[in-house]
Write a protein that holds these residues in place. Structure first.
Motif, short mmCIF file in Angstrom:
data_model
loop_
_atom_site.label_atom_id
_atom_site.label_comp_id
_atom_site.label_asym_id
_atom_site.label_seq_id
_atom_site.Cartn_x
_atom_site.Cartn_y
_atom_site.Cartn_z
N ASN A 1 0.83 -1.22 0.00
CA ASN A 1 0.00 0.00 0.00
C ASN A 1 0.86 1.26 0.00
OD1 ASN A 1 -2.37 -1.53 0.04
ND2 ASN A 1 -2.33 -1.66 2.27
N GLN A 2 1.84 1.28 -0.85
CA GLN A 2 2.75 2.42 -1.03
C GLN A 2 3.59 2.72 0.21
OE1 GLN A 2 0.11 5.51 -2.45
NE2 GLN A 2 0.17 4.71 -4.53
N SER A 3 3.69 1.76 1.12
CA SER A 3 4.55 1.91 2.31
C SER A 3 5.65 0.86 2.26
CB SER A 3 3.74 1.74 3.59
OG SER A 3 2.80 2.76 3.71
N SER A 4 6.84 1.27 2.63
CA SER A 4 7.98 0.37 2.69
C SER A 4 7.94 -0.42 4.00
CB SER A 4 9.27 1.19 2.60
OG SER A 4 10.38 0.35 2.51
N VAL A 5 7.91 -1.75 3.91
CA VAL A 5 7.78 -2.60 5.09
C VAL A 5 8.97 -3.56 5.14
CG1 VAL A 5 6.35 -4.29 6.27
CG2 VAL A 5 5.27 -2.47 4.95
N PHE A 6 9.61 -3.65 6.32
CA PHE A 6 10.73 -4.57 6.54
C PHE A 6 10.31 -5.63 7.56
CE2 PHE A 6 12.91 -0.90 4.92
CZ PHE A 6 13.95 -1.43 4.17
N TYR A 7 10.69 -6.86 7.30
CA TYR A 7 10.50 -7.95 8.24
C TYR A 7 11.87 -8.48 8.61
CZ TYR A 7 5.78 -7.87 6.27
OH TYR A 7 4.54 -7.48 5.84
N ASN A 8 12.08 -8.75 9.88
CA ASN A 8 13.37 -9.24 10.37
C ASN A 8 13.23 -10.66 10.88
OD1 ASN A 8 14.89 -6.75 10.04
ND2 ASN A 8 13.55 -5.97 11.64
N GLY A 9 14.30 -11.42 10.76
CA GLY A 9 14.28 -12.80 11.24
C GLY A 9 15.67 -13.41 11.21
N THR A 10 15.69 -14.73 11.14
CA THR A 10 16.95 -15.48 11.12
C THR A 10 16.88 -16.56 10.04
OG1 THR A 10 16.13 -17.04 12.78
CG2 THR A 10 17.37 -15.13 13.59
N TRP A 11 18.05 -17.03 9.66
CA TRP A 11 18.12 -18.14 8.72
C TRP A 11 19.19 -19.13 9.18
CZ3 TRP A 11 22.63 -19.45 6.43
CH2 TRP A 11 23.62 -18.48 6.34
N THR A 12 19.01 -20.40 8.81
CA THR A 12 20.01 -21.45 9.03
C THR A 12 19.95 -22.40 7.83
OG1 THR A 12 18.40 -22.83 10.22
CG2 THR A 12 19.83 -21.43 11.56
N TRP A 13 21.06 -23.07 7.60
CA TRP A 13 21.06 -24.08 6.54
C TRP A 13 20.42 -25.34 7.07
CZ3 TRP A 13 21.38 -22.87 1.80
CH2 TRP A 13 22.16 -21.78 1.40
N GLU A 14 19.32 -25.74 6.48
CA GLU A 14 18.66 -27.00 6.80
C GLU A 14 19.46 -28.15 6.17
OE1 GLU A 14 14.86 -28.84 8.25
OE2 GLU A 14 15.83 -26.95 8.64
N ASN A 15 19.91 -27.91 4.93
CA ASN A 15 20.75 -28.87 4.22
C ASN A 15 21.59 -28.07 3.22
OD1 ASN A 15 21.84 -30.74 2.37
ND2 ASN A 15 20.21 -32.20 2.82
N GLN A 16 22.79 -27.71 3.62
CA GLN A 16 23.62 -26.84 2.79
C GLN A 16 24.01 -27.52 1.48
OE1 GLN A 16 26.72 -24.78 4.84
NE2 GLN A 16 27.54 -23.86 2.98
N GLU A 17 24.24 -28.82 1.52
CA GLU A 17 24.63 -29.54 0.30
C GLU A 17 23.53 -29.44 -0.76
OE1 GLU A 17 25.28 -34.13 -0.83
OE2 GLU A 17 26.58 -33.39 0.77
#
Length: 135
Positions: A66-82
Motif C-alpha cells: 500500500n505504497q509503504s515500505s515494510v521490513f520484516y526481520n528474522g533469522t536463517w540457518t542451513w537446513e541442508n547446505q549440500e
C-alpha cells in the motif's frame, strides 16, 4: 609394444583427468552459497519481496505494501547446505513467526534461482529469479 602400453596409459590418465574435472563442474553448478550473503537481492519480475541474508544468520525482507515500505526481520540457518535448502523464520507483522524454506539453484555472482516451501519438504513449482541489482 611398450609404446602402445605407454600411449594407453597416457590416454587413460587424460580421460580420468577430463572426467574428474567434468564431475567437479557439475557439483558446483548450483554455485557458491557465500555469494548469497551480505547483499540485497531483488526479484527479477519485481513481484516477490527483496531479500537480505546476513552472513551471521540474520534475515531481512523488504516489500512495498500500500505504497509503504515494510521490513520484516528474522533469522536463517542451513537446513541442508549440500542441497542448498535454507530455513528462514521471520515476523510477518502478525506477532507470530513465519517459517519458510528456500531451495536455491544456479547461484552466481549477480543472480540465483529459488523455490519456496512452507513445510521444508514440498517445494513450489514456481522458480523465482533474484538479481543483485534491481535494474
Amino acid at each position: 609394444m611398450k609404446t602402445k602400453s605407454s600411449i594407453k596409459t597416457l590416454l587413460l590418465i587424460l580421460l580420468t583427468i577430463t572426467l574428474g574435472s567434468c564431475s567437479k563442474d557439475s557439483n558446483t553448478a548450483n554455485g557458491d552459497v557465500s555469494l548469497l550473503y551480505n547483499r540485497w537481492w531483488y526479484d527479477k519480475n519485481d513481484v516477490a519481496p527483496d531479500l537480505f541474508f546476513n552472513a551471521t544468520g540474520a534475515f531481512q525482507q523488504h516489500q512495498i505494501i500500500n505504497q509503504s515500505s515494510v521490513f520484516y526481520n528474522g533469522t536463517w540457518t542451513w537446513e541442508n547446505q549440500e542441497q542448498k535448502i535454507m530455513k528462514v523464520t521471520h515476523d510477518s507483522g502478525t506477532g507470530t513467526p513465519t517459517t519458510l524454506w528456500f531451495q536455491f539453484s544456479g547461484i552466481q555472482e549477480a543472480q540465483f534461482k529459488v523455490k519456496q516451501s512452507t513445510d521444508g519438504v514440498t517445494f513450489s513449482n514456481t522458480t523465482l529469479v533474484y538479481r543483485y541489482t534491481n535494474e
